[in-house]
Design a protein around this motif. Sequence first.
Motif, PDB file in Angstrom:
ATOM      1  N   GLU A 197       1.042  -1.057   0.037  1.00  0.00           N
ATOM      2  CA  GLU A 197      -0.008  -0.517   0.291  1.00  0.00           C
ATOM      3  C   GLU A 197       1.050   1.012  -0.333  1.00  0.00           C
ATOM      4  O   GLU A 197       0.479   2.276  -0.897  1.00  0.00           O
ATOM      5  N   GLY A 247       2.045   1.789  -3.387  1.00  0.00           N
ATOM      6  CA  GLY A 247       1.085   0.949  -4.584  1.00  0.00           C
ATOM      7  C   GLY A 247       0.669   0.554  -5.166  1.00  0.00           C
ATOM      8  O   GLY A 247       0.710   0.634  -7.138  1.00  0.00           O
ATOM      9  N   ARG A 288      -0.577   2.260  -9.326  1.00  0.00           N
ATOM     10  CA  ARG A 288      -1.374   3.774  -8.075  1.00  0.00           C
ATOM     11  C   ARG A 288      -0.758   4.269  -9.319  1.00  0.00           C
ATOM     12  O   ARG A 288      -0.921   5.656  -9.599  1.00  0.00           O
ATOM     13  N   ALA A 306      -3.862   9.068  -6.156  1.00  0.00           N
ATOM     14  CA  ALA A 306      -4.499   7.597  -5.915  1.00  0.00           C
ATOM     15  C   ALA A 306      -3.944   7.004  -5.098  1.00  0.00           C
ATOM     16  O   ALA A 306      -3.245   6.665  -4.534  1.00  0.00           O
ATOM     17  N   THR A 307      -5.364   5.938  -4.266  1.00  0.00           N
ATOM     18  CA  THR A 307      -4.716   5.230  -3.612  1.00  0.00           C
ATOM     19  C   THR A 307      -4.853   3.568  -3.874  1.00  0.00           C
ATOM     20  O   THR A 307      -5.897   3.604  -4.126  1.00  0.00           O
ATOM     21  N   LEU A 308      -4.101   2.958  -3.489  1.00  0.00           N
ATOM     22  CA  LEU A 308      -4.279   0.870  -3.629  1.00  0.00           C
ATOM     23  C   LEU A 308      -4.170   0.516  -2.641  1.00  0.00           C
ATOM     24  O   LEU A 308      -3.363   0.984  -1.261  1.00  0.00           O
TER      25      LEU A 308
END
Length: 314
Positions: free
Chosen positions: A80, A83, A99, A110-112
């Motif tokens: 995380e 990303g 990401r 953006a966020t994963l």
Amino acid sequence: MASGDVVVALDVGGTGMKCALVRPDGVAVHTERHPTEAARGPAAVVDTILDVAEGLAGKARADGFTPVALGVAVPGVVDEARGVAVWSANVGFRDVPLRDLAVARLGLPATLGHDVRAGGIAEARLGAGRGAGHVLFVAIGTGIAAAHVVDGAASLGAHGAAGEFGHILVRPGGPRCGCGRPGCLEAVASASAVARRYAELSGTPGTAAEVGERAAAGEPAAVRVWRETVEALADGLATAQALFDVATIVVGGGLAQAGARLLDPLRAALHERMTFHRQPRLVAAALGDEAGCLGAALLALDARRGVPTTMEAP
Ligand SMILES: [Zn+2]
């Protein structure tokens, strides 16, 4: 955040993608679904993810909203912080910098996130764990995984691998798990394990849901498989409760659709296993299969606000 702001959110699974435009208060103003068609290979799946995300951002603008961020949840091993979708058995990801690819395509932050952790955050904040503070979200489907959520933030673990609840050893020498070890919880109590065990015992095929129905009707093989499933899950949950001392355990995933047929005996079996531990509330998930998508949106909103969504604060 302005009143017309929305987050573009996607939850990518092995068979389908759940997608939404989500307001900062967690309400979805638009939802859509797309097939993943994972057999096409990870590159094609990534193209579809980016196309769908771009389409959703366009839809938001056309409807008078302002897309401010993108949140994507994926299964498997997820880094995380970087990303990156590191590894996924059912989607085929191998070190995909999802990401950065999304930022480049959409021009939005953006966020994963990991799908079960995202689902756990959503259930803890907006769903069945709301107000509980300390929540364990357990997803029982083809596999079994969990997310430990404290005050709305999910534990990642030192290596991003916290919550592998399905790989607690509950039956030494038992059925071999997909991870290679005999006796993991997932090898005994996942929806696929229930169906497999029932077919072995009865010689008849049946999904986990059908096994639950047949157990309720008193069919001996189904009664036995269901009881063994409940006992294995209770063993796993008792271990989890000893470690985490949560207020609420939220049970989601396909097997949870059995409702009281699963939760009532599971609650009783868990109660039998508690000694000095405090009994947690055991409840069914409230957000259904949209939890992961809502959680992806929450992760993106948190990143935008600078709130740590995991206990590993940046
Ligand atoms: Zn295992």
